[in-house]
Design an enzyme around this catalytic site. Structure first.
Site, PDB file in Angstrom:
ATOM      1  N   ILE A   1      -5.206  -3.443  -4.419  1.00  0.00           N
ATOM      2  CA  ILE A   1      -6.078  -3.899  -5.746  1.00  0.00           C
ATOM      3  C   ILE A   1      -5.963  -2.530  -6.538  1.00  0.00           C
ATOM      4  O   ILE A   1      -7.282  -2.712  -7.145  1.00  0.00           O
ATOM      5  CB  ILE A   1      -7.381  -3.975  -4.705  1.00  0.00           C
ATOM      6  CG1 ILE A   1      -7.563  -2.910  -3.614  1.00  0.00           C
ATOM      7  CG2 ILE A   1      -7.006  -5.422  -4.088  1.00  0.00           C
ATOM      8  CD1 ILE A   1      -9.059  -3.238  -2.756  1.00  0.00           C
TER       9      ILE A   1
ATOM     10  N   ASN B   1      11.357   0.923   2.625  1.00  0.00           N
ATOM     11  CA  ASN B   1      10.141   0.946   3.283  1.00  0.00           C
ATOM     12  C   ASN B   1      10.119   2.333   4.198  1.00  0.00           C
ATOM     13  O   ASN B   1      11.041   3.030   4.586  1.00  0.00           O
ATOM     14  CB  ASN B   1       9.546   0.005   3.512  1.00  0.00           C
ATOM     15  CG  ASN B   1       8.231   0.335   4.561  1.00  0.00           C
ATOM     16  OD1 ASN B   1       7.381   0.664   3.677  1.00  0.00           O
ATOM     17  ND2 ASN B   1       7.811  -0.306   5.614  1.00  0.00           N
TER      18      ASN B   1
ATOM     19  N   CYS C   1     -25.098 -16.658  -7.737  1.00  0.00           N
ATOM     20  CA  CYS C   1     -25.297 -17.411  -9.446  1.00  0.00           C
ATOM     21  C   CYS C   1     -23.715 -16.640  -9.945  1.00  0.00           C
ATOM     22  O   CYS C   1     -23.834 -16.976 -11.244  1.00  0.00           O
ATOM     23  CB  CYS C   1     -26.330 -16.476 -10.031  1.00  0.00           C
ATOM     24  SG  CYS C   1     -26.172 -14.559 -10.599  1.00  0.00           S
TER      25      CYS C   1
ATOM     26  N   CYS D   1     -27.715  -8.664  -6.649  1.00  0.00           N
ATOM     27  CA  CYS D   1     -27.456  -8.915  -7.986  1.00  0.00           C
ATOM     28  C   CYS D   1     -29.228  -9.496  -7.936  1.00  0.00           C
ATOM     29  O   CYS D   1     -29.823  -9.472  -7.233  1.00  0.00           O
ATOM     30  CB  CYS D   1     -27.259 -10.220  -7.663  1.00  0.00           C
ATOM     31  SG  CYS D   1     -26.960 -11.333  -9.588  1.00  0.00           S
TER      32      CYS D   1
ATOM     33  N   ALA E   1       0.810  -0.873   0.336  1.00  0.00           N
ATOM     34  CA  ALA E   1       0.102   0.208   0.369  1.00  0.00           C
ATOM     35  C   ALA E   1       1.262   1.237  -0.700  1.00  0.00           C
ATOM     36  O   ALA E   1       0.129   2.396  -0.531  1.00  0.00           O
ATOM     37  CB  ALA E   1      -0.771  -0.349   1.567  1.00  0.00           C
TER      38      ALA E   1
ATOM     39  N   THR F   1       0.492   5.444  -1.605  1.00  0.00           N
ATOM     40  CA  THR F   1      -0.032   6.364  -0.646  1.00  0.00           C
ATOM     41  C   THR F   1      -0.296   7.812  -1.128  1.00  0.00           C
ATOM     42  O   THR F   1      -0.891   9.120  -1.272  1.00  0.00           O
ATOM     43  CB  THR F   1       0.538   6.972   0.948  1.00  0.00           C
ATOM     44  OG1 THR F   1       1.531   6.494   0.470  1.00  0.00           O
ATOM     45  CG2 THR F   1       0.281   5.764   1.402  1.00  0.00           C
TER      46      THR F   1
ATOM     47  N   HIS G   1      -3.834 -10.279  -4.085  1.00  0.00           N
ATOM     48  CA  HIS G   1      -5.001  -9.934  -3.724  1.00  0.00           C
ATOM     49  C   HIS G   1      -6.732  -8.881  -4.069  1.00  0.00           C
ATOM     50  O   HIS G   1      -7.092  -8.967  -4.132  1.00  0.00           O
ATOM     51  CB  HIS G   1      -4.856  -8.274  -2.393  1.00  0.00           C
ATOM     52  CG  HIS G   1      -3.806  -9.078  -0.929  1.00  0.00           C
ATOM     53  ND1 HIS G   1      -3.245  -8.322  -0.230  1.00  0.00           N
ATOM     54  CD2 HIS G   1      -3.070 -10.348  -1.182  1.00  0.00           C
ATOM     55  CE1 HIS G   1      -2.468  -9.357   0.303  1.00  0.00           C
ATOM     56  NE2 HIS G   1      -2.614 -10.525   0.080  1.00  0.00           N
TER      57      HIS G   1
ATOM     58  N   GLN H   1       0.114  -6.483  -3.433  1.00  0.00           N
ATOM     59  CA  GLN H   1      -0.841  -6.950  -2.937  1.00  0.00           C
ATOM     60  C   GLN H   1      -2.101  -5.420  -3.240  1.00  0.00           C
ATOM     61  O   GLN H   1      -2.656  -6.042  -2.737  1.00  0.00           O
ATOM     62  CB  GLN H   1      -0.396  -6.720  -0.912  1.00  0.00           C
ATOM     63  CG  GLN H   1       0.899  -7.497  -1.554  1.00  0.00           C
ATOM     64  CD  GLN H   1       1.731  -7.055  -0.294  1.00  0.00           C
ATOM     65  OE1 GLN H   1       1.328  -7.755   1.206  1.00  0.00           O
ATOM     66  NE2 GLN H   1       2.309  -6.697   0.490  1.00  0.00           N
TER      67      GLN H   1
ATOM     68  N   PHE I   1      -2.683   0.865   4.787  1.00  0.00           N
ATOM     69  CA  PHE I   1      -3.482   0.474   6.448  1.00  0.00           C
ATOM     70  C   PHE I   1      -2.960   0.192   7.501  1.00  0.00           C
ATOM     71  O   PHE I   1      -4.397   0.648   8.417  1.00  0.00           O
ATOM     72  CB  PHE I   1      -3.835  -1.721   5.827  1.00  0.00           C
ATOM     73  CG  PHE I   1      -4.306  -1.984   4.807  1.00  0.00           C
ATOM     74  CD1 PHE I   1      -5.840  -2.173   4.654  1.00  0.00           C
ATOM     75  CD2 PHE I   1      -3.282  -1.851   3.647  1.00  0.00           C
ATOM     76  CE1 PHE I   1      -6.214  -1.700   3.479  1.00  0.00           C
ATOM     77  CE2 PHE I   1      -3.958  -2.116   2.145  1.00  0.00           C
ATOM     78  CZ  PHE I   1      -5.641  -1.984   2.166  1.00  0.00           C
TER      79      PHE I   1
HETATM   80  P1  OAD Z   1       0.465  -1.943   5.579  1.00  0.00           P
HETATM   81  O1  OAD Z   1       0.127  -0.694   5.600  1.00  0.00           O
HETATM   82  O2  OAD Z   1       0.787  -2.950   6.254  1.00  0.00           O
HETATM   83  O3  OAD Z   1       2.237  -1.999   5.303  1.00  0.00           O
HETATM   84  C1  OAD Z   1       2.093  -0.483   3.836  1.00  0.00           C
HETATM   85  C2  OAD Z   1       3.624  -0.731   4.887  1.00  0.00           C
HETATM   86  O4  OAD Z   1       4.638   1.228   3.414  1.00  0.00           O
HETATM   87  C3  OAD Z   1       3.908   1.075   5.634  1.00  0.00           C
HETATM   88  O5  OAD Z   1       4.789  -0.130   6.309  1.00  0.00           O
HETATM   89  C4  OAD Z   1       4.178   2.469   6.099  1.00  0.00           C
HETATM   90  O6  OAD Z   1       4.894   3.070   6.637  1.00  0.00           O
HETATM   91  C5  OAD Z   1       4.981   2.454   4.113  1.00  0.00           C
HETATM   92  N1  OAD Z   1       4.493   3.797   3.587  1.00  0.00           N
HETATM   93  C6  OAD Z   1       3.485   3.848   3.279  1.00  0.00           C
HETATM   94  N2  OAD Z   1       3.849   5.111   2.656  1.00  0.00           N
HETATM   95  C7  OAD Z   1       5.321   5.387   2.318  1.00  0.00           C
HETATM   96  C8  OAD Z   1       6.054   6.085   1.624  1.00  0.00           C
HETATM   97  N3  OAD Z   1       4.973   6.588   0.925  1.00  0.00           N
HETATM   98  N4  OAD Z   1       7.595   5.938   1.438  1.00  0.00           N
HETATM   99  C9  OAD Z   1       7.539   4.682   1.972  1.00  0.00           C
HETATM  100  N5  OAD Z   1       7.102   3.889   3.077  1.00  0.00           N
HETATM  101  C10 OAD Z   1       5.727   4.158   3.016  1.00  0.00           C
HETATM  102  O7  OAD Z   1       0.439  -2.147   3.902  1.00  0.00           O
HETATM  103  P2  OAD Z   1       0.525  -4.120   2.802  1.00  0.00           P
HETATM  104  O8  OAD Z   1       2.117  -3.756   3.601  1.00  0.00           O
HETATM  105  O9  OAD Z   1       0.162  -3.368   1.613  1.00  0.00           O
HETATM  106  O10 OAD Z   1      -4.633  -7.048   2.651  1.00  0.00           O
HETATM  107  O11 OAD Z   1      -0.430  -4.698   3.386  1.00  0.00           O
HETATM  108  C11 OAD Z   1      -1.020  -6.169   2.647  1.00  0.00           C
HETATM  109  C12 OAD Z   1      -1.973  -6.228   3.020  1.00  0.00           C
HETATM  110  O12 OAD Z   1      -2.808  -5.934   4.290  1.00  0.00           O
HETATM  111  C13 OAD Z   1      -3.257  -5.566   1.851  1.00  0.00           C
HETATM  112  O13 OAD Z   1      -2.822  -5.965   0.440  1.00  0.00           O
HETATM  113  C14 OAD Z   1      -4.192  -5.653   2.896  1.00  0.00           C
HETATM  114  C15 OAD Z   1      -3.617  -5.584   4.341  1.00  0.00           C
HETATM  115  O14 OAD Z   1      -5.339  -6.344   5.164  1.00  0.00           O
HETATM  116  C16 OAD Z   1      -5.970  -7.091   2.414  1.00  0.00           C
HETATM  117  O15 OAD Z   1      -7.217  -6.146   1.815  1.00  0.00           O
HETATM  118  C17 OAD Z   1      -6.824  -8.568   1.799  1.00  0.00           C
END
Ligand code: OAD
Length: 253
Positions: free
Chosen positions: A112, A225, A139, A160, A33, A37, A128, A110, A44
């Site tokens: 969407i 990160n 259906c 639906c 994610a 941003t 994801h 990851q 998240f």
């Molecule tokens: P997270 O929110 O867990 O992690 C995002 C990371 O990106 C964090 O550690 C932030 O510090 C870092 N971050 C944010 N903006 C940034 C930027 N501009 N530069 C550098 N770092 C930055 O998100 P994911 O790891 O993607 O699942 O989360 C994994 C999954 O957990 C998602 O796909 C979602 C969630 O539950 C589902 O929806 C099924």
């Protein structure tokens, strides 16, 4: 020219990153994610992330969705079905350019939000799922984004014609990952010489197992990160910075 908030140490790290990318012939990048941003989509787990507003044990939980789908659709209405107002950012374009140059073999994401594809990336494995498509749970009828967008804003829970609930093709906790995407991701992660993670907290599996697979098969691992991740110790090196600063700075080398 260095950007203001990038220290000399950071510049050294970014230079090293640029060299590693240059040496690689089979680069693979796993995104989370954090790459979106800067497009205005919250991540998240940051302080102002989605889980600060929505209960993480309910919003993407498939069992909870079956009991109370309205909770998810309230979230979706506020935070998900506004992607037409969102554009890819320089990080997405940077990765698309790396693929065009032949260096980057795949983006495993990851996310969407379809932003990698909209920036021009072609080989994208969406672990994801995607907001692009939706299906009736009863259906199986297909609904595309625009129709779903309309329904989400018209009804508390999109239903639906057959009476079934329509669910976007996002993988909820408790659901299997799309087989083709996860198999392709495992496959390419075991063949890469350099695996980079970008903007992911690396706490959700099986996505978080991919860097380990890459390492076990001889790849170098770089974690980029804003903050520390549980996998930092396994990395060959880490770059802790804003992705936009890295992408801006890396073009200088
Ligand atoms: P997270 O929110 O867990 O992690 C995002 C990371 O990106 C964090 O550690 C932030 O510090 C870092 N971050 C944010 N903006 C940034 C930027 N501009 N530069 C550098 N770092 C930055 O998100 P994911 O790891 O993607 O699942 O989360 C994994 C999954 O957990 C998602 O796909 C979602 C969630 O539950 C589902 O929806 C099924």
């Amino acid at each position: 020219m260095p950007v203001d908030n990038v220290s000399d140490r950071m510049i050294e790290q970014i230079k090293r990153l640029a060299e590693k990318i240059d040496e690689s012939t089979r680069l693979v990048v796993l995104t989370g994610a954090g790459v979106s941003t800067d497009s205005g989509i919250p991540d998240f787990r940051s302080q102002s992330g989605t889980y600060s507003r929505w209960d993480s044990s309910r919003v993407f939980d498939i069992d909870y969705f079956h009991r109370d789908p309205e909770y998810f659709f309230n979230y979706a209405r506020e935070e998900l079905y506004n992607f037409d107002a969102i554009e890819p950012n320089p990080v997405h374009y940077f990765l698309a350019e790396l693929e065009k140059s032949g260096k980057l073999k795949a983006v495993i994401t990851q996310n969407i939000d379809m932003l990698h594809q909209r920036a021009g990336s072609r080989t994208v494995y969406e672990l994801h799922g995607s907001i692009q498509d939706a299906h009736c749970l009863k259906c199986g009828k297909y609904y595309e984004y625009n129709t779903m967008h309309e329904l989400v804003f018209r009804e508390a829970v999109p239903v639906c014609a057959c009476g079934g609930i329509i669910k976007p093709d996002i993988v909820f906790f408790g659901e299997s990952l799309p087989e083709m995407a996860i198999n392709a991701a495992y496959n390419i992660s075991s063949q890469t010489d350099l695996f980079i993670t970008m903007g992911t907290s690396l706490v959700v599996y099986p996505a978080a197992s991919l860097p380990v697979i890459a390492k076990e098969n001889g790849a170098q691992l770089i974690i980029i990160n804003r903050e520390a991740t549980p996998m930092d110790r396994a990395a060959d090196f880490i770059v802790q910075a804003e992705l936009r600063d890295i992408v801006h700075q890396i073009s200088q080398f």
